[in-house]
Design a protein around this motif. Structure first.
Motif, PDB file in Angstrom:
ATOM      1  N   UNK A   1       0.857  -1.188   0.000  1.00  0.00           N
ATOM      2  CA  UNK A   1       0.000   0.000   0.000  1.00  0.00           C
ATOM      3  C   UNK A   1       0.888   1.230   0.000  1.00  0.00           C
ATOM      4  N   UNK A   2       0.499   2.249  -0.766  1.00  0.00           N
ATOM      5  CA  UNK A   2       1.341   3.431  -0.946  1.00  0.00           C
ATOM      6  C   UNK A   2       1.578   4.190   0.367  1.00  0.00           C
ATOM      7  N   UNK A   3       0.575   4.271   1.228  1.00  0.00           N
ATOM      8  CA  UNK A   3       0.755   4.936   2.519  1.00  0.00           C
ATOM      9  C   UNK A   3       1.797   4.234   3.373  1.00  0.00           C
ATOM     10  N   UNK A   4       1.754   2.899   3.369  1.00  0.00           N
ATOM     11  CA  UNK A   4       2.755   2.121   4.096  1.00  0.00           C
ATOM     12  C   UNK A   4       4.141   2.335   3.494  1.00  0.00           C
ATOM     13  N   UNK A   5       4.209   2.341   2.162  1.00  0.00           N
ATOM     14  CA  UNK A   5       5.496   2.522   1.491  1.00  0.00           C
ATOM     15  C   UNK A   5       6.117   3.863   1.852  1.00  0.00           C
ATOM     16  N   UNK A   6       5.319   4.932   1.837  1.00  0.00           N
ATOM     17  CA  UNK A   6       5.844   6.252   2.210  1.00  0.00           C
ATOM     18  C   UNK A   6       6.314   6.265   3.656  1.00  0.00           C
ATOM     19  N   UNK A   7       5.579   5.624   4.534  1.00  0.00           N
ATOM     20  CA  UNK A   7       5.964   5.615   5.945  1.00  0.00           C
ATOM     21  C   UNK A   7       7.251   4.840   6.168  1.00  0.00           C
ATOM     22  N   UNK A   8       7.468   3.784   5.404  1.00  0.00           N
ATOM     23  CA  UNK A   8       8.626   2.927   5.629  1.00  0.00           C
ATOM     24  C   UNK A   8       9.841   3.318   4.806  1.00  0.00           C
ATOM     25  N   UNK A   9       9.642   3.677   3.530  1.00  0.00           N
ATOM     26  CA  UNK A   9      10.790   3.926   2.666  1.00  0.00           C
ATOM     27  C   UNK A   9      10.715   5.223   1.879  1.00  0.00           C
ATOM     28  N   UNK A  10       9.541   5.619   1.493  1.00  0.00           N
ATOM     29  CA  UNK A  10       9.396   6.791   0.636  1.00  0.00           C
ATOM     30  C   UNK A  10       9.957   8.058   1.246  1.00  0.00           C
ATOM     31  N   UNK A  11       9.722   8.275   2.524  1.00  0.00           N
ATOM     32  CA  UNK A  11      10.229   9.489   3.170  1.00  0.00           C
ATOM     33  C   UNK A  11      11.754   9.474   3.252  1.00  0.00           C
ATOM     34  N   UNK A  12      12.344   8.285   3.376  1.00  0.00           N
ATOM     35  CA  UNK A  12      13.808   8.192   3.399  1.00  0.00           C
ATOM     36  C   UNK A  12      14.376   8.548   2.032  1.00  0.00           C
ATOM     37  N   UNK A  13      13.760   8.012   0.970  1.00  0.00           N
ATOM     38  CA  UNK A  13      14.208   8.340  -0.389  1.00  0.00           C
ATOM     39  C   UNK A  13      14.093   9.838  -0.662  1.00  0.00           C
ATOM     40  N   UNK A  14      12.973  10.415  -0.255  1.00  0.00           N
ATOM     41  CA  UNK A  14      12.774  11.855  -0.460  1.00  0.00           C
ATOM     42  C   UNK A  14      13.818  12.644   0.321  1.00  0.00           C
ATOM     43  N   UNK A  15      14.139  12.221   1.536  1.00  0.00           N
ATOM     44  CA  UNK A  15      15.145  12.911   2.335  1.00  0.00           C
ATOM     45  C   UNK A  15      16.502  12.892   1.633  1.00  0.00           C
ATOM     46  N   UNK A  16      16.888  11.752   1.093  1.00  0.00           N
ATOM     47  CA  UNK A  16      18.172  11.655   0.383  1.00  0.00           C
ATOM     48  C   UNK A  16      18.167  12.550  -0.857  1.00  0.00           C
ATOM     49  N   UNK A  17      17.072  12.566  -1.586  1.00  0.00           N
ATOM     50  CA  UNK A  17      16.952  13.445  -2.761  1.00  0.00           C
ATOM     51  C   UNK A  17      17.056  14.904  -2.336  1.00  0.00           C
ATOM     52  N   UNK A  18      16.414  15.254  -1.224  1.00  0.00           N
ATOM     53  CA  UNK A  18      16.473  16.633  -0.734  1.00  0.00           C
ATOM     54  C   UNK A  18      17.884  17.042  -0.334  1.00  0.00           C
ATOM     55  N   UNK A  19      18.682  16.106   0.144  1.00  0.00           N
ATOM     56  CA  UNK A  19      20.075  16.412   0.459  1.00  0.00           C
ATOM     57  C   UNK A  19      20.810  16.837  -0.810  1.00  0.00           C
ATOM     58  N   UNK A  20      20.623  16.080  -1.890  1.00  0.00           N
ATOM     59  CA  UNK A  20      21.276  16.431  -3.150  1.00  0.00           C
ATOM     60  C   UNK A  20      20.755  17.757  -3.712  1.00  0.00           C
ATOM     61  N   UNK A  21      19.467  18.002  -3.564  1.00  0.00           N
ATOM     62  CA  UNK A  21      18.885  19.282  -3.997  1.00  0.00           C
ATOM     63  C   UNK A  21      19.498  20.423  -3.197  1.00  0.00           C
ATOM     64  N   UNK A  22      19.638  20.238  -1.884  1.00  0.00           N
ATOM     65  CA  UNK A  22      20.223  21.275  -1.025  1.00  0.00           C
ATOM     66  C   UNK A  22      21.672  21.562  -1.422  1.00  0.00           C
ATOM     67  N   UNK A  23      22.441  20.517  -1.693  1.00  0.00           N
ATOM     68  CA  UNK A  23      23.832  20.708  -2.106  1.00  0.00           C
ATOM     69  C   UNK A  23      23.890  21.517  -3.393  1.00  0.00           C
ATOM     70  N   UNK A  24      23.036  21.186  -4.337  1.00  0.00           N
ATOM     71  CA  UNK A  24      23.018  21.917  -5.614  1.00  0.00           C
ATOM     72  C   UNK A  24      22.618  23.378  -5.407  1.00  0.00           C
ATOM     73  N   UNK A  25      21.579  23.598  -4.601  1.00  0.00           N
ATOM     74  CA  UNK A  25      21.145  24.969  -4.323  1.00  0.00           C
ATOM     75  C   UNK A  25      22.240  25.769  -3.615  1.00  0.00           C
ATOM     76  N   UNK A  26      22.922  25.138  -2.663  1.00  0.00           N
ATOM     77  CA  UNK A  26      23.963  25.849  -1.933  1.00  0.00           C
ATOM     78  C   UNK A  26      25.169  26.148  -2.824  1.00  0.00           C
ATOM     79  N   UNK A  27      25.506  25.251  -3.734  1.00  0.00           N
ATOM     80  CA  UNK A  27      26.590  25.540  -4.668  1.00  0.00           C
ATOM     81  C   UNK A  27      26.260  26.756  -5.534  1.00  0.00           C
TER      82      UNK A  27
END
Length: 86
Positions: free
Chosen positions: A50-76
Motif C-alpha cells: 500500500x502506498x501509505x505504508x510505502x511512504x511511511x517505511x521507505x518513501x520518506x527516506x528516499x525523499x530525504x536523500x533526494x532533498x540532500x542532493x537538492x540542497x547541495x546543488x542549491x547551496x553551490x
C-alpha cells in the motif's frame, strides 16, 4: 553596514529560505504521506505494498536523500552567486 555584511545577510536569508522550503517538503512527505494521508494513499499500491505504508517505511527516506542532493546543488549555486565558492 558594510557591503560585506549586507552580502552575508542576504546569503543567510536565502539559505534559510531554502532550508525552510526543503524541510517543509520533507515534513509533508514523511508526516503527511506516512500518517495524515495514509488512508487515501493506501488505495494505491507500489511494488505490492500500500502506498501509505510505502511512504511511511521507505518513501520518506528516499525523499530525504533526494532533498540532500537538492540542497547541495542549491547551496553551490548560492555560494557562486554571493562569491563564497572556492
Amino acid at each position: 553596514m558594510s557591503e560585506k555584511q549586507k552580502n552575508a545577510t542576504a546569503y543567510w536569508k536565502e539559505n534559510l529560505k531554502y532550508l525552510i522550503i526543503l524541510l517543509l517538503v520533507w515534513f509533508i512527505v514523511s508526516f503527511g504521506c506516512g500518517i495524515l494521508f495514509r488512508e487515501e494513499l493506501n488505495e494505491f499500491r507500489l511494488g505490492g505494498f500500500k502506498l501509505g505504508f510505502w511512504f511511511a517505511q521507505q518513501g520518506s527516506i528516499y525523499v530525504f536523500v533526494i532533498l540532500i542532493f537538492v540542497y547541495v546543488r542549491l547551496m553551490n549555486k548560492l555560494d557562486k552567486k554571493y562569491g563564497y565558492d572556492e
